[in-house]
Design a protein around this motif. Structure first.
Motif, short mmCIF file in Angstrom:
data_model
loop_
_atom_site.label_atom_id
_atom_site.label_comp_id
_atom_site.label_asym_id
_atom_site.label_seq_id
_atom_site.Cartn_x
_atom_site.Cartn_y
_atom_site.Cartn_z
N PRO A 43 0.81 -1.22 0.00
CA PRO A 43 0.00 0.00 0.00
C PRO A 43 0.84 1.28 0.00
CG PRO A 43 -0.91 -1.59 1.54
CD PRO A 43 0.39 -2.17 1.04
N ASP A 44 2.05 1.22 0.64
CA ASP A 44 2.84 2.45 0.67
C ASP A 44 3.56 2.72 -0.66
OD1 ASP A 44 4.55 0.36 1.12
OD2 ASP A 44 5.26 1.05 3.07
N ILE A 46 1.70 3.16 -3.40
CA ILE A 46 0.70 3.88 -4.20
C ILE A 46 1.11 5.34 -4.41
CG2 ILE A 46 -1.69 4.72 -4.21
CD1 ILE A 46 -2.50 2.09 -2.93
N GLU A 47 1.55 5.97 -3.33
CA GLU A 47 1.92 7.39 -3.39
C GLU A 47 3.08 7.63 -4.38
OE1 GLU A 47 0.55 9.60 -0.64
OE2 GLU A 47 1.19 11.22 -1.99
N PRO A 57 -3.17 9.61 -6.14
CA PRO A 57 -3.14 8.29 -5.50
C PRO A 57 -4.48 7.56 -5.61
CG PRO A 57 -2.06 9.90 -4.10
CD PRO A 57 -2.65 10.66 -5.25
N SER A 58 -5.58 8.31 -5.57
CA SER A 58 -6.90 7.68 -5.66
C SER A 58 -7.11 7.00 -7.02
CB SER A 58 -8.01 8.69 -5.41
OG SER A 58 -7.90 9.74 -6.34
N GLN A 59 -6.48 7.55 -8.07
CA GLN A 59 -6.61 6.92 -9.40
C GLN A 59 -5.86 5.59 -9.43
OE1 GLN A 59 -5.08 10.52 -11.44
NE2 GLN A 59 -6.91 10.40 -12.73
N GLN A 61 -5.13 3.76 -6.80
CA GLN A 61 -5.90 2.87 -5.92
C GLN A 61 -7.10 2.30 -6.67
OE1 GLN A 61 -5.69 2.75 -2.09
NE2 GLN A 61 -7.12 1.06 -2.37
N ILE A 64 -6.08 -0.52 -8.97
CA ILE A 64 -5.74 -1.72 -8.19
C ILE A 64 -7.02 -2.43 -7.74
CG2 ILE A 64 -4.66 -2.57 -6.07
CD1 ILE A 64 -2.70 -0.15 -6.33
N THR A 65 -7.99 -1.64 -7.31
CA THR A 65 -9.24 -2.22 -6.83
C THR A 65 -10.05 -2.83 -7.98
OG1 THR A 65 -9.24 -0.40 -5.27
CG2 THR A 65 -11.22 -1.73 -5.32
N LEU A 72 -3.55 -5.81 -2.54
CA LEU A 72 -2.78 -4.96 -1.63
C LEU A 72 -2.34 -5.74 -0.39
CD1 LEU A 72 -5.03 -1.80 -1.90
CD2 LEU A 72 -2.66 -1.92 -2.64
#
Ligand code: FES
Length: 162
Positions: A43-44, A46-47, A57-59, A61, A64-65, A72
């Protein structure tokens, strides 16, 4: 199951990012590369991935989802997938899964503490004519019986000791 989180190898991560950051459609190959190297997407990561590709980062994420192939959560070296689809169910997949859980000491979705095995179930492995089926990473095993499951699992337990 409580597992100690794996440490992220930042050097390795940044060299993967460096390799893909100038590619036009680099996000998916970059994430695939991270997952292949780490067994999951820390997860770290992503940034820094988002920063390198000029994204939010939300894009990252969100991608990935969206793709079922990305995770993750740390997974084992061997990901065991037991099919729970209809064709396999009719041929006794429930008892096959029970046996796998007992042999591996894992419930569905769990990973062993030594990160050797992850046990998952899937809706269909696309090989219904071989029901009941399982996969270990990319290898298929079909027409399973308790004896065959034991022999497949012991093959991977052995190779883990080599
Ligand atoms: S239902 Fe098991 S492989 Fe399709």
């Amino acid at each position: 199951m409580n597992m100690k989180p794996k440490e992220t190898d930042w050097n390795q991560l940044f060299s993967i990012i460096e390799k893909h950051k100038h590619e036009k459609w680099g996000l998916i190959p970059l994430l695939q590369d991270i997952q292949e190297s780490f067994g999951y997407i820390p997860p770290d990561s992503i940034e820094p991935v988002a920063q390198a590709l000029n994204m939010f980062p939300s894009q990252v994420q969100g991608v990935i989802t969206f793709y079922a192939g990305f995770t993750l959560k740390p997974r084992g070296k061997y990901v065991i997938r037991c099919c729970r689809g209809t064709a396999c169910h009719v041929k006794g997949s429930r008892s096959i899964l029970r046996l796998m859980k007992k042999e591996l000491g894992l419930e569905e979705g769990e990973t062993s503490e030594d990160y050797q095995f992850t046990l998952e179930t899937v809706a269909c492995l696309g090989a219904c004519f071989l029901a009941p089926t399982m996969m270990v990473n990319r290898d298929y095993f079909g027409k399973l019986s308790p004896t065959k499951v034991n022999s497949v699992l012991s093959q991977y337990k052995k190779s883990e000791k080599c």
